[in-house]
Design a protein around this motif. Structure first.
Motif, PDB file in Angstrom:
ATOM      1  N   ARG A 211      -0.186   3.314  -9.025  1.00  0.00           N
ATOM      2  CA  ARG A 211       0.056   2.166  -8.144  1.00  0.00           C
ATOM      3  C   ARG A 211      -1.190   1.421  -7.708  1.00  0.00           C
ATOM      4  O   ARG A 211      -1.122   0.207  -7.486  1.00  0.00           O
ATOM      5  CB  ARG A 211       0.821   2.634  -6.894  1.00  0.00           C
TER       6      ARG A 211
ATOM      7  N   THR B 209       6.081  -3.871   3.296  1.00  0.00           N
ATOM      8  CA  THR B 209       6.912  -3.456   2.157  1.00  0.00           C
ATOM      9  C   THR B 209       6.840  -1.940   1.977  1.00  0.00           C
ATOM     10  O   THR B 209       5.874  -1.304   2.402  1.00  0.00           O
ATOM     11  CB  THR B 209       6.415  -4.128   0.862  1.00  0.00           C
ATOM     12  N   GLY B 210       7.840  -1.369   1.326  1.00  0.00           N
ATOM     13  CA  GLY B 210       7.787   0.051   0.989  1.00  0.00           C
ATOM     14  C   GLY B 210       6.703   0.286  -0.062  1.00  0.00           C
ATOM     15  O   GLY B 210       6.393  -0.614  -0.862  1.00  0.00           O
TER      16      GLY B 210
ATOM     17  N   GLY C 107       0.845  -1.197   0.000  1.00  0.00           N
ATOM     18  CA  GLY C 107       0.000   0.000   0.000  1.00  0.00           C
ATOM     19  C   GLY C 107       0.871   1.234   0.000  1.00  0.00           C
ATOM     20  O   GLY C 107       2.094   1.159   0.185  1.00  0.00           O
ATOM     21  N   LEU C 108       0.236   2.371  -0.211  1.00  0.00           N
ATOM     22  CA  LEU C 108       0.976   3.625  -0.305  1.00  0.00           C
ATOM     23  C   LEU C 108       1.616   4.018   1.027  1.00  0.00           C
ATOM     24  O   LEU C 108       1.265   3.466   2.073  1.00  0.00           O
ATOM     25  CB  LEU C 108       0.031   4.750  -0.762  1.00  0.00           C
ATOM     26  N   MET C 109       2.515   4.974   0.942  1.00  0.00           N
ATOM     27  CA  MET C 109       3.146   5.518   2.144  1.00  0.00           C
ATOM     28  C   MET C 109       2.074   5.904   3.162  1.00  0.00           C
ATOM     29  O   MET C 109       1.023   6.426   2.800  1.00  0.00           O
ATOM     30  CB  MET C 109       3.929   6.794   1.780  1.00  0.00           C
TER      31      MET C 109
ATOM     32  N   LEU D  48      10.223  11.009  -1.407  1.00  0.00           N
ATOM     33  CA  LEU D  48       9.315  11.335  -2.519  1.00  0.00           C
ATOM     34  C   LEU D  48       8.343  12.460  -2.157  1.00  0.00           C
ATOM     35  O   LEU D  48       7.795  13.117  -3.038  1.00  0.00           O
ATOM     36  CB  LEU D  48       8.537  10.087  -2.958  1.00  0.00           C
TER      37      LEU D  48
ATOM     38  N   ILE E 203      16.863   6.173   4.381  1.00  0.00           N
ATOM     39  CA  ILE E 203      16.255   6.095   3.038  1.00  0.00           C
ATOM     40  C   ILE E 203      16.534   7.397   2.279  1.00  0.00           C
ATOM     41  O   ILE E 203      16.859   7.380   1.088  1.00  0.00           O
ATOM     42  CB  ILE E 203      14.720   5.861   3.142  1.00  0.00           C
TER      43      ILE E 203
ATOM     44  N   LYS F 159       1.262   0.233   7.089  1.00  0.00           N
ATOM     45  CA  LYS F 159       1.851  -1.108   6.890  1.00  0.00           C
ATOM     46  C   LYS F 159       2.730  -1.530   8.076  1.00  0.00           C
ATOM     47  O   LYS F 159       2.634  -2.660   8.543  1.00  0.00           O
ATOM     48  CB  LYS F 159       2.677  -1.137   5.589  1.00  0.00           C
TER      49      LYS F 159
ATOM     50  N   PHE G 260      17.965   2.708  -4.879  1.00  0.00           N
ATOM     51  CA  PHE G 260      17.124   2.247  -3.767  1.00  0.00           C
ATOM     52  C   PHE G 260      16.273   1.055  -4.194  1.00  0.00           C
ATOM     53  O   PHE G 260      16.146   0.072  -3.461  1.00  0.00           O
ATOM     54  CB  PHE G 260      16.231   3.392  -3.281  1.00  0.00           C
TER      55      PHE G 260
ATOM     56  N   PHE H 277      18.456   7.567  -1.364  1.00  0.00           N
ATOM     57  CA  PHE H 277      17.872   8.252  -2.533  1.00  0.00           C
ATOM     58  C   PHE H 277      18.826   9.345  -3.028  1.00  0.00           C
ATOM     59  O   PHE H 277      19.009   9.518  -4.243  1.00  0.00           O
ATOM     60  CB  PHE H 277      16.525   8.885  -2.178  1.00  0.00           C
TER      61      PHE H 277
HETATM   62  C1  S3P Z   1       8.354   4.788  -0.993  1.00  0.00           C
HETATM   63  C2  S3P Z   1       7.808   4.459   0.224  1.00  0.00           C
HETATM   64  C3  S3P Z   1       8.610   4.374   1.450  1.00  0.00           C
HETATM   65  C4  S3P Z   1      10.070   4.066   1.127  1.00  0.00           C
HETATM   66  C5  S3P Z   1      10.603   5.030   0.129  1.00  0.00           C
HETATM   67  C6  S3P Z   1       9.814   5.005  -1.187  1.00  0.00           C
HETATM   68  C7  S3P Z   1       7.474   4.877  -2.175  1.00  0.00           C
HETATM   69  O1  S3P Z   1       8.076   3.364   2.296  1.00  0.00           O
HETATM   70  O2  S3P Z   1      10.202   2.744   0.658  1.00  0.00           O
HETATM   71  O3  S3P Z   1      10.557   6.305   0.699  1.00  0.00           O
HETATM   72  O4  S3P Z   1       7.964   4.821  -3.306  1.00  0.00           O
HETATM   73  O5  S3P Z   1       6.236   4.956  -1.970  1.00  0.00           O
HETATM   74  P1  S3P Z   1       6.664   3.530   3.109  1.00  0.00           P
HETATM   75  O6  S3P Z   1       5.586   3.069   2.180  1.00  0.00           O
HETATM   76  O7  S3P Z   1       6.834   2.612   4.271  1.00  0.00           O
HETATM   77  O8  S3P Z   1       6.552   4.954   3.488  1.00  0.00           O
END
Ligand code: S3P
Length: 180
Positions: free
Chosen positions: A143, A84-85, A15-17, A126, A51, A21, A63, A55
């Protein structure tokens, strides 16, 4: 793919940031007696760099290479919850690893909620831009279909307490017999 064919007991959160998660994953692992892993944390531990630094030094592509290696390795374990990210699903290989090796749970949240939750966040490269909404909208559009394409279970983390969301997930897992 039927649940039985997936690696025993693995649950993968996508899922999104800021969809929850890590927070939900940790508690879910505790409730189910599974080990918890977080791909971002694993990358930070392995490299000793944040992170943001990865980047800045290696670019997003650098990354993503690290992320793919970590997801490949972690997803081969058994009986884990893996957070997962948000961008992990961009790579075909990652989608395949996750889909084949465990039950994939998509934590869905709206753009408004993500923006509210990340308003003061400095850890997500991001979103360190003047207009995070303009950045997030195309990310969501690109996504959301990818998350859905590999999700076995979709749960909203828009409202509700963590406990309620965990109950919803465990109920969905019970319905899909053999996954707990
Ligand atoms: C990202 C989400 C981040 C981390 C990175 C890139 C993304 O993880 O992997 O900053 O591309 O959406 P979270 O989803 O845990 O924030």
């Amino acid at each position: 793919m039927p649940a039985m064919d997936k690696i025993a007991g693995n649950l993968f959160l996508i899922g999104l940031m800021a969809a929850g998660k890590t927070t939900i994953g940790k508690q879910l692992a505790q409730v189910l007696g599974l080990a918890f892993h977080d791909s971002d944390q694993e990358i930070v531990q392995k490299t000793g760099a944040s992170i943001n630094t990865i980047f800045a030094v290696e670019g997003e592509a650098g990354f993503r290479d690290r992320e793919e290696a970590v997801i490949d390795s972690l997803s081969q374990q058994h009986s884990i919850v893996l957070a997962t990210g948000g961008g992990a699903i961009l790579r075909d290989n990652n989608r395949r690893y996750l889909q084949e090796r465990g039950t994939v749970i998509y934590l869905h949240t709206s753009i408004d909620t993500i923006l509210a939750r990340t308003q003061f966040d400095k850890t997500r490269p991001l979103l360190q831009v003047d207009n995070p909404r303009a950045k997030l909208e195309p990310l969501y559009q690109a996504r959301d279909p990818l998350y859905r394409s590999i999700a076995d279970i979709i749960v909203s983390t828009e409202h509700g307490q963590v406990n309620d969301i965990i109950q919803e997930i465990t109920a969905a897992l019970h319905l899909k017999q053999g996954q707990l």
